[in-house]
Scaffold this active site. Structure first.
Site, PDB file in Angstrom:
ATOM      1  N   SER A 146       0.815  -1.026  -0.409  1.00  0.00           N
ATOM      2  CA  SER A 146      -0.100   0.221   0.124  1.00  0.00           C
ATOM      3  C   SER A 146       0.957   0.778  -0.396  1.00  0.00           C
ATOM      4  O   SER A 146       1.726   1.098   0.117  1.00  0.00           O
ATOM      5  CB  SER A 146      -0.593  -0.171   1.190  1.00  0.00           C
TER       6      SER A 146
ATOM      7  N   TYR B 192      -0.262  -0.005  10.588  1.00  0.00           N
ATOM      8  CA  TYR B 192      -0.502  -0.314   9.543  1.00  0.00           C
ATOM      9  C   TYR B 192       0.972  -0.764   8.541  1.00  0.00           C
ATOM     10  O   TYR B 192       1.144  -0.956   7.628  1.00  0.00           O
ATOM     11  CB  TYR B 192      -1.473   0.381   8.970  1.00  0.00           C
TER      12      TYR B 192
END
Length: 315
Positions: free
Chosen positions: A161, A187
């Site tokens: 990501s 994350y």
């Protein structure tokens, strides 16, 4: 691996997974897609099935997986869609999946994940996002190494990501035992780990015919954001340079995964980072595109591999 030139393709951010795989024949190839029961996982699996692959949906919710398999079979005419339980946060579940796999594996798409969750830990005390997004997939891929090597020319797809730009892997405190827990930092760290895995896996496994690349699928509204408020999503849209028009649908979101998994343009290519169906360059200050140099640092990649092995061995 065979050339340093960036990979260029005829596809872009608007391309769909089915467009990317058009003309590619995967008959006789076997693929595993983690998180294949929802979101871009379903569309990744659908495109692979449309090209003729035998696809296993490795899912935490088997009922959801069976519904997805039926839908994929109905839409593609390919009924060779299997469903297998897999909870990436549970090492016993990963071991069970690996233990039941038989024969070669041509494509492994490490797609499942969780995003910006509240602080949670596994029974071992591991931070849940790192445990799921990285350690689970690390154990799965290494456990399936023999099957991947037997395929002769296997590909591993590591779904990362742009959030990896938020954080390097903080080796001194990966699991937030001393620093305050912050959902997006956790994350981001796990997504950097996904890129570093591609770097180290390619170095270690290229001679076995296994090549691994990482990718950013794009901004797609899926169940991945179940812990993210609408207010936070609006803020992310603004910081990414625009509104909802810049976001992709799930078919577009799966396209880069499918490109990395199947395109002959990537033959011999490993350890790289892709976005919008193109190989990405280094991140430029003030942007949210490209890769952070720390995410492709070979020394950090090797360190993460060793730390991951040691962590799993001591579980």
């Amino acid at each position: 691996m065979t050339t340093s030139a960036p990979v260029q393709t005829p596809f872009d951010a608007r391309s769909t997974a089915l467009e990317v795989v058009q003309g590619i024949d995967l008959t006789g190839r076997r693929a595993v897609v983690t998180g294949g029961g929802s979101g871009i996982g379903v569309e990744t699996a659908r495109a692979l099935a449309a090209a003729g692959a035998d696809v296993t949906l490795a899912v935490r919710k088997p009922d959801q997986g069976r519904q997805a398999a039926e839908d994929i079979a109905a839409s593609t005419g390919n009924d060779r869609i299997l469903v297998a339980p897999l909870d990436l946060a549970d090492q016993a579940s990963v071991a069970a999946f690996v233990g039941t796999w038989d024969g070669p594996l041509h494509i492994l798409v490490d797609n499942a994940g969780m995003m910006a969750s509240p602080e949670m830990r596994t029974p071992q005390g591991w931070e849940m996002q790192f445990a799921t997004n990285h350690l689970g997939h690390f154990a799965l891929a290494t456990g399936l190494h023999r099957a991947l090597a037997a395929a002769g020319g296997a590909r591993v797809v590591s779904v990362s990501s742009a959030a990896h730009l938020r954080s390097d892997v903080v080796f001194d405190d990966i699991h937030f035992q001393r620093r305050p827990y912050e959902p997006w930092a956790a994350y981001g760290q796990s997504k950097t780990a996904n890129v570093l895995f591609a770097v180290a896996a390619t170095r270690r496994w290229a001679d076995d015919g296994i090549l691994t690349n990482a990718l950013m699928p794009g901004a797609i509204r899926t169940n991945l954001q179940r812990y993210v408020s609408e207010e936070e999503l609006n803020r992310l849209r603004a910081s990414s340079g625009g509104g909802a028009a810049n976001w992709k649908n799930v078919e577009q979101g799966a396209a880069t995964s499918v490109l990395v998994a199947t395109s002959p343009l990537l033959d011999g290519i490993g350890g790289r980072y892709f976005e919008d169906c193109q190989e990405a360059g280094p991140n430029q200050p003030g942007t949210r595109t490209g890769y952070a140099p720390y995410a492709r640092d070979p020394e950090a990649a090797e360190r993460l591999w060793r730390v991951s092995e040691e962590t799993l061995k001591n579980a």
